[in-house]
Write a protein that holds these residues in place. Structure first.
Motif, PDB file in Angstrom:
ATOM      1  N   LEU A 121      34.259  43.224  54.643  1.00 13.69           N
ATOM      2  CA  LEU A 121      33.910  44.581  54.545  1.00 13.69           C
ATOM      3  C   LEU A 121      34.367  45.398  53.283  1.00 13.69           C
ATOM      4  N   TYR A 122      35.411  44.974  52.837  1.00 18.59           N
ATOM      5  CA  TYR A 122      35.755  45.643  51.555  1.00 18.59           C
ATOM      6  C   TYR A 122      34.704  45.186  50.551  1.00 18.59           C
ATOM      7  N   ALA A 123      34.245  44.206  50.576  1.00 20.55           N
ATOM      8  CA  ALA A 123      33.112  43.722  49.578  1.00 20.55           C
ATOM      9  C   ALA A 123      31.717  44.479  49.826  1.00 20.55           C
ATOM     10  N   HIS A 124      31.533  44.630  51.139  1.00 20.87           N
ATOM     11  CA  HIS A 124      30.204  45.332  51.452  1.00 20.87           C
ATOM     12  C   HIS A 124      30.589  46.900  50.896  1.00 20.87           C
ATOM     13  N   GLU A 125      31.634  47.319  51.210  1.00 20.36           N
ATOM     14  CA  GLU A 125      31.635  49.049  51.276  1.00 20.36           C
ATOM     15  C   GLU A 125      31.889  49.195  49.847  1.00 20.36           C
ATOM     16  N   GLY A 126      32.322  48.265  48.891  1.00 20.99           N
ATOM     17  CA  GLY A 126      32.372  48.441  47.083  1.00 20.99           C
ATOM     18  C   GLY A 126      31.078  48.391  46.633  1.00 20.99           C
ATOM     19  N   TRP A 127      30.347  47.383  47.375  1.00 17.66           N
ATOM     20  CA  TRP A 127      29.354  46.927  46.493  1.00 17.66           C
ATOM     21  C   TRP A 127      27.781  47.185  47.047  1.00 17.66           C
ATOM     22  N   ARG A 128      27.913  48.038  48.209  1.00 14.49           N
ATOM     23  CA  ARG A 128      26.553  48.292  48.821  1.00 14.49           C
ATOM     24  C   ARG A 128      25.546  49.463  48.116  1.00 14.49           C
ATOM     25  N   ILE A 162      36.282  37.189  45.612  1.00 12.79           N
ATOM     26  CA  ILE A 162      35.762  37.693  44.137  1.00 12.79           C
ATOM     27  C   ILE A 162      34.847  39.016  44.580  1.00 12.79           C
ATOM     28  N   MET A 163      34.010  38.976  45.522  1.00 15.45           N
ATOM     29  CA  MET A 163      33.548  40.313  45.930  1.00 15.45           C
ATOM     30  C   MET A 163      34.516  41.264  46.310  1.00 15.45           C
ATOM     31  N   ALA A 164      35.301  40.960  47.161  1.00 17.04           N
ATOM     32  CA  ALA A 164      36.213  41.686  47.733  1.00 17.04           C
ATOM     33  C   ALA A 164      37.139  42.559  46.764  1.00 17.04           C
ATOM     34  N   MET A 165      37.664  41.663  45.717  1.00 18.89           N
ATOM     35  CA  MET A 165      38.436  42.265  44.634  1.00 18.89           C
ATOM     36  C   MET A 165      37.792  43.084  43.731  1.00 18.89           C
ATOM     37  N   THR A 166      36.592  42.782  43.269  1.00 22.21           N
ATOM     38  CA  THR A 166      35.742  43.791  42.645  1.00 22.21           C
ATOM     39  C   THR A 166      35.397  44.988  43.426  1.00 22.21           C
ATOM     40  N   LEU A 197      49.259  36.251  47.273  1.00 20.35           N
ATOM     41  CA  LEU A 197      50.366  37.361  47.331  1.00 20.35           C
ATOM     42  C   LEU A 197      49.821  38.619  46.961  1.00 20.35           C
ATOM     43  N   LEU A 198      49.490  38.556  45.506  1.00 19.84           N
ATOM     44  CA  LEU A 198      49.351  39.986  44.871  1.00 19.84           C
ATOM     45  C   LEU A 198      47.812  40.350  45.316  1.00 19.84           C
ATOM     46  N   SER A 199      46.873  39.427  45.803  1.00 19.37           N
ATOM     47  CA  SER A 199      45.633  40.000  46.185  1.00 19.37           C
ATOM     48  C   SER A 199      45.942  40.741  47.659  1.00 19.37           C
ATOM     49  N   ASN A 200      47.074  40.357  48.411  1.00 15.01           N
ATOM     50  CA  ASN A 200      47.072  40.977  49.763  1.00 15.01           C
ATOM     51  C   ASN A 200      47.919  42.294  49.529  1.00 15.01           C
ATOM     52  N   TRP A 201      48.630  42.389  48.413  1.00 13.55           N
ATOM     53  CA  TRP A 201      49.153  43.641  48.279  1.00 13.55           C
ATOM     54  C   TRP A 201      48.117  44.921  47.817  1.00 13.55           C
ATOM     55  N   ILE A 202      47.048  44.300  47.296  1.00 10.18           N
ATOM     56  CA  ILE A 202      45.726  44.898  47.081  1.00 10.18           C
ATOM     57  C   ILE A 202      45.208  45.324  48.198  1.00 10.18           C
ATOM     58  N   TYR A 203      44.835  44.252  49.072  1.00  9.96           N
ATOM     59  CA  TYR A 203      43.966  44.525  50.389  1.00  9.96           C
ATOM     60  C   TYR A 203      44.624  45.428  51.147  1.00  9.96           C
ATOM     61  N   ALA A 204      45.990  45.727  51.215  1.00  9.06           N
ATOM     62  CA  ALA A 204      46.498  46.786  52.164  1.00  9.06           C
ATOM     63  C   ALA A 204      45.736  47.995  51.996  1.00  9.06           C
ATOM     64  N   ILE A 223      45.585  43.939  37.172  1.00  5.09           N
ATOM     65  CA  ILE A 223      46.002  42.705  38.171  1.00  5.09           C
ATOM     66  C   ILE A 223      44.707  42.264  38.876  1.00  5.09           C
ATOM     67  N   ALA A 224      44.227  43.304  39.463  1.00  5.58           N
ATOM     68  CA  ALA A 224      43.117  43.128  40.256  1.00  5.58           C
ATOM     69  C   ALA A 224      41.872  42.420  39.332  1.00  5.58           C
ATOM     70  N   VAL A 225      41.634  42.830  38.157  1.00  5.70           N
ATOM     71  CA  VAL A 225      40.638  42.385  37.223  1.00  5.70           C
ATOM     72  C   VAL A 225      41.044  40.827  36.852  1.00  5.70           C
ATOM     73  N   ILE A 226      42.323  40.605  36.548  1.00  5.02           N
ATOM     74  CA  ILE A 226      42.745  39.405  36.362  1.00  5.02           C
ATOM     75  C   ILE A 226      42.356  38.349  37.554  1.00  5.02           C
ATOM     76  N   ILE A 227      42.669  38.705  38.759  1.00  4.24           N
ATOM     77  CA  ILE A 227      42.550  37.948  39.842  1.00  4.24           C
ATOM     78  C   ILE A 227      41.021  37.561  40.178  1.00  4.24           C
ATOM     79  N   ALA A 228      40.170  38.712  39.827  1.00  6.74           N
ATOM     80  CA  ALA A 228      38.639  38.317  39.871  1.00  6.74           C
ATOM     81  C   ALA A 228      38.358  37.514  39.075  1.00  6.74           C
ATOM     82  N   VAL A 229      38.667  37.488  37.659  1.00  2.44           N
ATOM     83  CA  VAL A 229      38.239  36.765  36.520  1.00  2.44           C
ATOM     84  C   VAL A 229      38.781  35.144  36.916  1.00  2.44           C
ATOM     85  N   LEU A 230      40.054  35.062  37.298  1.00  2.00           N
ATOM     86  CA  LEU A 230      40.604  33.755  37.655  1.00  2.00           C
ATOM     87  C   LEU A 230      39.930  33.173  38.774  1.00  2.00           C
TER      88      LEU A 230
END
Length: 489
Positions: free
Chosen positions: A81-88, A384-388, A59-66, A413-420
Motif C-alpha cells: 500500500l505504501y508503494a502504491h500511495e507513494g508511486w501512483r 524497494i518500492m515501499a521504501m522509495t 528492524l530499521l525498515s520497520n521503524w520507518i514503516y511505522a 537511512i531509507a535511501v541506503i536501505i533502498a539501494v542495498l
C-alpha cells in the motif's frame, strides 16, 4: 418508497499490539526453515553474520514503516500500500506489481513449510515411507511428506476463513510452543558442551566472488528477516492504530534481531556445515541435532514444538497474504472478486487463492529453495518500492497527517536501505545457479507472476470499472481532498 441500506462489511478492530507481536512470531520459524541451507553454504560464522545484517535491515525498515502505516490507518495491504500511495503519482503500475510481489513472498510460506513439516515428520516417525511414491506429476514424485503438506495447508486455510480470533488463538498456542525449540537450540548447545568453535567457519572471502555470494544470500534471507512488516498489514484491525501498529512493528523487529543472531550461533556451533549437509539442509538435520542435544526421548517433544512453530508461520502467512490481495482489490488495482470479506469479516476469497496456489506448488515443484527464489524476486522488489514510496510521500505530501513521524535522520537511512535491496535483487535474482537454488526458468516464472499483476490491473480498469487506463494518478495533498483527474494513456 423505503430504501434498504446494505452495510458493507469491514475489517474488525479487534487486535492489540501484542496480538501483532504474536502474529509476527512466524519470523523465527522462517529462520528455522532456512537456517540449514545458509550454514551449509556459508559456515556458522558466515550464517550468523549475514542473518544479523539482514535482520538489522529489517528492524530499521520497520521503524520507518511505522510512519507510513499510521498515514493510512483504514487501508489494508501492508507495505505494498505504501508503494502504491507513494508511486501512483508517477506510475499506476507500481501498486499492482508491488502487491503481487509482496503477496507471492508471503503466500509460498504455506508450500515451503508444509513440505518441511512433512519431511521432518517422515524422517522422525516414518523413515520407511520416505521413498514411497503415491503418484507422479511431471518430474515431481508425490509421497507421504507432500500429502502431509497439502493437509496442513488446507487446515490452516480453514482456521483463517472462520475469523481472525480462531487463527489468533492458534498463533498464541504455537507461539508459546515456539519458545521451547528456541531455548533448546540457542541455550542447550552451550550448557551441554555440544557447542564447539571448530564447527564455526566463514566461507565468504573478501574478493568479488565472496561478496557476490554474500549478496545472493542477503537476497534470499530478506524473505525471512524482513517479514516483521506483516504487523503493518493489520493496521486497520488494531484498537489504537497509532499506538498498537508502532509497538507491534518495533517489538517484533527487536525480538527477531536477537533470535536471528543467537540461533545461527547456537545451531552453527553445535553442527557445522558437514553435519548439516550430511543429514539434510532442508531441515532433516534438526532430527539428529535434537537427539544429540536432549536425547531421543525429549527430542520428540521438542520436535513437536518445532513443528508447531512452523504451523504458526503458515498461519500468519495465510492471514497476511490474504489481506494483501484484499487491500489491492479495494484500491481498484486487481479484480473486484478479491476485495470481498466473508461473514466472519476476513478476506476468505483471497485466502482461497493462496490455498490453490500452494497446493499446486507442492504438487509441481520439488525444491523449497526454487520456490523461495521464485517468490523472493517480487518480495524484495516490493520492499524497494515501499521504501522509495516513503521517500516520495515525504516529498509530495509533506502536510499529510503523520501520527507517527520518524525524524529526518531516517531519510538517508531509507535511501541506503533502498539501494542495498536493489543491489541484493540485481545480484541475487541474476545469479540463480550460484548455489543451486534456482534456474533461469524459475527466474522467468517469478517475472511472470509480476506480469500477471499488470494483466489483472488492466482487466480491472477496462472490463470491470469501465474506466480509461491511466499511467499516472494525481494524488491529494490531504486526506479530505478530492484528487485531480487522472492522466490518461
Amino acid at each position: 418508497m423505503a430504501e434498504a441500506v446494505i452495510e458493507e462489511r469491514q475489517l474488525l478492530k479487534s487486535l492489540r499490539w501484542y496480538d501483532g507481536f504474536v502474529i509476527a512470531l512466524c519470523n523465527p520459524g522462517f529462520l528455522i526453515g532456512s537456517l540449514g541451507f545458509s550454514i551449509g553454504a556459508l559456515g556458522g560464522w558466515g550464517a550468523m553474520l549475514l542473518w544479523g545484517i539482514s535482520a538489522t535491515i529489517g528492524l530499521l525498515s520497520n521503524w520507518i514503516y511505522a510512519e507510513t502505516a499510521a498515514m493510512f490507518p483504514h487501508q489494508s495491504g501492508g507495505i505494498s500500500l505504501y508503494a502504491h500511495e507513494g508511486w501512483r503519482r508517477y506510475s499506476s503500475l507500481v501498486g499492482p506489481v508491488a502487491t503481487f510481489g509482496y503477496w507471492i513472498g508471503w503466500s509460498v510460506v504455506l508450500s515451503i513449510f508444509g513440505k518441511l513439516i512433512g519431511d521432518l515428520v517422515v524422517s522422525k516417525w516414518f523413515p520407511g515411507s520416505a521413498t514411497d511414491v503415491y503418484f507422479t506429476i511431471g518430474k515431481n514424485h508425490v509421497g507421504l511428506a507432500d500429502t502431509i503438506a497439502i493437509c496442513l495447508i488446507a487446515a490452516v486455510w480453514l482456521f483463517n476463513v472462520v475469523g481472525v480470533k480462531p487463527s489468533l488463538w492458534l498463533g498464541y498456542i504455537t507461539g508459546a510452543l515456539l519458545m521451547v525449540p528456541l531455548f533448546v537450540l540457542i541455550v542447550i548447545p552451550f550448557t551441554s558442551g555440544q557447542w564447539h568453535s571448530s564447527n564455526m567457519h566463514l566461507t565468504i572471502a573478501g574478493q568479488w566472488g565472496g561478496l557476490r555470494l554474500a549478496f545472493v544470500w542477503l537476497f534470499l534471507m530478506a524473505w525471512s528477516a524482513y517479514g516483521i512488516e506483516l504487523c503493518a498489514s493489520f493496521a486497520p484491525e488494531y484498537h489504537d492504530t497509532k499506538r498498537d501498529t508502532a509497538l507491534a512493528l518495533r517489538s517484533a523487529a527487536t525480538f527477531s534481531l536477537l533470535v536471528f543472531i543467537l540461533l545461527p550461533l547456537g545451531v552453527g556451533g553445535a553442527t557445522g556445515a558437514p553435519f548439516v549437509n550430511k543429514y539434510g539442509a532442508e531441515g532433516q538435520f534438526y532430527t539428529q541435532l535434537l537427539d544429540n542435544l536432549v536425547g531421543s526421548g525429549f527430542a520428540s517433544v521438542v520436535l513437536v514444538c518445532l513443528l508447531a512453530a512452523l504451523v504458526l508461520s503458515m498461519n500468519s502467512s495465510t492471514a497476511d497474504a490474504g489481506r494483501a490481495l484484499y487491500g489491492i482489490s479495494r484500491a481498484d488495482m486487481t479484480i473486484k472478486q478479491l476485495g470481498v470479506l466473508n461473514r466472519f469479516h476476513v478476506p476468505a476469497r483471497a485466502m482461497t487463492v493462496d490455498l490453490v496456489v500452494n497446493i499446486g506448488l507442492v504438487l509441481l515443484v520439488s525444491s523449497n529453495l526454487a520456490i523461495l527464489y521464485i517468490s523472493n524476486i517480487g518480495y524484495v522488489l516490493a520492499h524497494i518500492m515501499a521504501m522509495t514510496g516513503f521517500l516520495l510521500l515525504r516529498r509530495d505530501r509533506p502536510n499529510w497527517p503523520r501520527p507517527i513521524k520518524v525524524s529526518n535522520v531516517w531519510i538517508p537511512i531509507a535511501v541506503i536501505i533502498a539501494v542495498l535491496n536493489t543491489i541484493f535483487l540485481i545480484v541475487g535474482a541474476g545469479s540463480p545457479a550460484l548455489n543451486g537454488y534456482g534456474t533461469w526458468t524459475d527466474f522467468w516464472i517469478g517475472i511472470g507472476v509480476l506480469a500477471i499483476s499488470i494483466v489483472l490491473f488492466i482487466f480491472r480498469r477496462l472490463a470491470q470499472d469501465r474506466k480509461p487506463l491511466t499511467w499516472r494518478e494525481e494524488t491529494p495533498k490531504m486526506p479530505d481532498e478530492t484528487p485531480a483527474t487522472p492522466v490518461p494513456v
